[in-house]
Design a protein around this motif. Structure first.
Motif, mmCIF file in Angstrom:
data_model
loop_
_atom_site.group_PDB
_atom_site.id
_atom_site.type_symbol
_atom_site.label_atom_id
_atom_site.label_comp_id
_atom_site.label_asym_id
_atom_site.label_seq_id
_atom_site.Cartn_x
_atom_site.Cartn_y
_atom_site.Cartn_z
ATOM 1 N N ALA A 84 6.283 98.853 20.837
ATOM 2 C CA ALA A 84 5.764 97.928 21.854
ATOM 3 C C ALA A 84 4.921 98.693 22.856
ATOM 4 C CB ALA A 84 6.905 97.216 22.571
ATOM 5 N N ASP A 85 3.756 98.156 23.153
ATOM 6 C CA ASP A 85 2.925 98.735 24.203
ATOM 7 C C ASP A 85 3.626 98.595 25.553
ATOM 8 O OD1 ASP A 85 0.807 99.590 22.656
ATOM 9 O OD2 ASP A 85 -0.409 97.805 22.989
ATOM 10 N N ASN A 86 3.109 99.321 26.537
ATOM 11 C CA ASN A 86 3.753 99.294 27.857
ATOM 12 C C ASN A 86 3.216 98.179 28.757
ATOM 13 O OD1 ASN A 86 1.224 100.274 28.448
ATOM 14 N ND2 ASN A 86 1.927 101.974 29.709
ATOM 15 N N ASP A 87 2.377 97.319 28.209
ATOM 16 C CA ASP A 87 1.824 96.231 29.030
ATOM 17 C C ASP A 87 2.122 94.868 28.412
ATOM 18 O OD1 ASP A 87 0.188 96.453 26.827
ATOM 19 O OD2 ASP A 87 -1.701 96.315 27.946
ATOM 20 N N VAL A 88 3.329 94.741 27.822
ATOM 21 C CA VAL A 88 3.683 93.465 27.204
ATOM 22 C C VAL A 88 4.805 92.776 27.971
ATOM 23 C CG1 VAL A 88 2.940 94.216 24.916
ATOM 24 C CG2 VAL A 88 5.348 94.461 25.554
ATOM 25 N N VAL A 89 4.780 91.457 27.930
ATOM 26 C CA VAL A 89 5.828 90.618 28.515
ATOM 27 C C VAL A 89 6.388 89.790 27.367
ATOM 28 C CG1 VAL A 89 6.336 88.779 30.166
ATOM 29 C CG2 VAL A 89 4.599 90.508 30.711
ATOM 30 N N THR A 106 1.301 87.016 19.176
ATOM 31 C CA THR A 106 0.819 87.821 20.298
ATOM 32 C C THR A 106 -0.164 87.012 21.120
ATOM 33 O OG1 THR A 106 1.079 89.822 18.966
ATOM 34 C CG2 THR A 106 -0.280 90.005 20.944
ATOM 35 N N CYS A 107 0.198 86.802 22.383
ATOM 36 C CA CYS A 107 -0.672 86.067 23.304
ATOM 37 C C CYS A 107 -1.340 87.039 24.269
ATOM 38 C CB CYS A 107 0.128 85.014 24.058
ATOM 39 S SG CYS A 107 0.785 83.716 22.983
ATOM 40 N N GLN A 108 -2.293 86.529 25.032
ATOM 41 C CA GLN A 108 -3.017 87.374 25.980
ATOM 42 C C GLN A 108 -3.196 86.649 27.302
ATOM 43 O OE1 GLN A 108 -6.671 87.870 23.725
ATOM 44 N NE2 GLN A 108 -7.696 86.217 24.831
ATOM 45 N N ASP A 109 -3.207 87.430 28.363
ATOM 46 C CA ASP A 109 -3.548 86.942 29.702
ATOM 47 C C ASP A 109 -2.550 85.901 30.234
ATOM 48 O OD1 ASP A 109 -5.830 88.584 29.680
ATOM 49 O OD2 ASP A 109 -6.990 87.053 28.640
ATOM 50 N N MET A 110 -2.882 85.359 31.386
ATOM 51 C CA MET A 110 -2.050 84.369 32.044
ATOM 52 C C MET A 110 -2.570 82.974 31.679
ATOM 53 S SD MET A 110 0.099 86.179 33.897
ATOM 54 C CE MET A 110 0.617 85.402 35.406
ATOM 55 N N PRO A 111 -1.721 81.929 31.685
ATOM 56 C CA PRO A 111 -0.272 82.005 31.856
ATOM 57 C C PRO A 111 0.387 82.647 30.630
ATOM 58 C CG PRO A 111 -0.949 79.768 31.344
ATOM 59 C CD PRO A 111 -2.205 80.563 31.499
ATOM 60 N N PHE A 112 1.562 83.244 30.823
ATOM 61 C CA PHE A 112 2.234 83.934 29.740
ATOM 62 C C PHE A 112 2.513 83.009 28.554
ATOM 63 C CE2 PHE A 112 4.171 86.711 33.227
ATOM 64 C CZ PHE A 112 3.235 87.720 33.038
ATOM 65 N N LYS A 172 -4.901 77.835 22.565
ATOM 66 C CA LYS A 172 -3.476 77.673 22.875
ATOM 67 C C LYS A 172 -2.702 77.411 21.584
ATOM 68 C CE LYS A 172 -4.277 76.215 27.612
ATOM 69 N NZ LYS A 172 -4.069 77.570 28.103
ATOM 70 N N HIS A 173 -1.670 78.209 21.361
ATOM 71 C CA HIS A 173 -0.952 78.124 20.081
ATOM 72 C C HIS A 173 -0.269 76.778 19.889
ATOM 73 C CE1 HIS A 173 3.165 78.697 21.655
ATOM 74 N NE2 HIS A 173 2.605 79.486 22.543
ATOM 75 N N PHE A 174 0.158 76.137 20.967
ATOM 76 C CA PHE A 174 0.883 74.871 20.829
ATOM 77 C C PHE A 174 -0.052 73.691 20.546
ATOM 78 C CE2 PHE A 174 0.635 76.128 25.332
ATOM 79 C CZ PHE A 174 -0.222 75.164 25.831
ATOM 80 N N GLU A 175 -1.363 73.950 20.558
ATOM 81 C CA GLU A 175 -2.318 72.895 20.208
ATOM 82 C C GLU A 175 -2.722 72.951 18.738
ATOM 83 O OE1 GLU A 175 -5.521 73.394 22.982
ATOM 84 O OE2 GLU A 175 -4.408 72.479 24.645
ATOM 85 N N ILE A 176 -2.250 73.965 18.017
ATOM 86 C CA ILE A 176 -2.589 74.086 16.597
ATOM 87 C C ILE A 176 -1.771 73.081 15.797
ATOM 88 C CG2 ILE A 176 -2.451 75.609 14.574
ATOM 89 C CD1 ILE A 176 -2.963 77.953 16.477
ATOM 90 N N SER A 200 8.878 84.166 17.708
ATOM 91 C CA SER A 200 8.927 85.318 18.608
ATOM 92 C C SER A 200 7.569 85.420 19.284
ATOM 93 C CB SER A 200 9.223 86.597 17.817
ATOM 94 O OG SER A 200 9.172 87.721 18.667
ATOM 95 N N ILE A 201 7.569 85.337 20.609
ATOM 96 C CA ILE A 201 6.299 85.337 21.338
ATOM 97 C C ILE A 201 6.304 86.428 22.398
ATOM 98 C CG2 ILE A 201 4.690 83.967 22.731
ATOM 99 C CD1 ILE A 201 5.909 81.438 21.543
ATOM 100 N N MET A 202 5.194 87.157 22.475
ATOM 101 C CA MET A 202 5.004 88.118 23.554
ATOM 102 C C MET A 202 3.553 88.029 24.024
ATOM 103 S SD MET A 202 3.011 90.526 21.874
ATOM 104 C CE MET A 202 3.025 91.751 23.136
ATOM 105 N N THR A 203 3.326 88.477 25.232
ATOM 106 C CA THR A 203 1.981 88.455 25.816
ATOM 107 C C THR A 203 1.620 89.857 26.247
ATOM 108 O OG1 THR A 203 2.250 86.181 26.611
ATOM 109 C CG2 THR A 203 0.547 87.520 27.682
#
Length: 200
Positions: free
Chosen positions: A15-20, A45-51, A88-92, A152-155
């Motif tokens: 895991a990178d050090n910039d993930v949530v 893997t998501c990016q930016d805000m909102p998480f 947005k993944h939930f719109e797919i 499993s989701i991370m940003t």
């Protein structure tokens, strides 16, 4: 690679050090590995805000293609994302499902420790770019599969939303992404995978 000798568990996570990460992310990765027998599991893997909303990586294709040109066989890497970054993944529709993918990106993934040791971790000659491509090809060359687990989701905090570098970080950053390291890495990948030089 330095940590690999210390790993005593069935699985390891990079895991990178910039993930949530989202609650339950690790359990979902382990469940996927246990139920499918795959070597690597990539979270959504998501990016930016909102998480945990905007897709950065949700699988894709990776292969070394061959085609004949001017009487010679040319080999080149073909890498594509399945979905456009930023949507947005939930719109797919239909919703994302667990399944095999061509590669993982290195922001975060789970891997079986025995496979990680079999391929000797990351190739340290690949030092400037495309580590995820080389690593995924090595795993697949070993005859193992890579899966996406969208439960499993991370940003990761991408380049646009990342905090400004501290002065002590700049020297490393400028070396890590230097033209010299990138060029050396690409030359090495040409030899390692017997590729034809191309725009890639």
């Amino acid at each position: 690679n330095m940590a690999l000798a210390q790993v005593k568990t069935k699985y390891a996570v990079f895991a990178d050090n910039d993930v949530v990460v989202m609650k339950g992310w690790l359990s979902e990765l382990i469940n996927c590995a246990e139920e499918t027998g795959c070597a690597i599991v990539s979270p959504l893997t998501c990016q930016d805000m909102p998480f945990h909303e905007n897709i950065h990586f949700a699988g894709g294709e990776l292969e070394i293609k061959e085609e004949k040109k001017d009487g010679e066989i040319q080999r080149f890497i073909h890498e594509t994302h399945t979905y456009k970054q930023g949507i947005k993944h939930f719109e797919i529709n239909p919703p994302l499902k667990r399944g095999p993918i061509g590669y993982t990106e290195a922001h975060c993934f789970l891997i079986r420790t025995d496979i990680l040791k079999k391929i000797n971790g990351f190739d340290e000659n690949v030092k400037g770019t495309r580590e995820h491509v080389d690593f995924s090809l090595m795993v697949r060359q070993a005859g193992r599969m890579i899966y996406l687990e969208p439960k499993s989701i991370m940003t990761f905090m991408s380049h646009f939303s990342a905090a400004k570098l501290e002065p002590w970080e700049e020297d490393f950053y400028n070396l890590r992404w230097s033209d010299a390291w990138e060029y050396d890495t690409l030359k090495y990948l040409l030899k390692k995978w017997d590729l034809t030089e191309s725009s890639y």
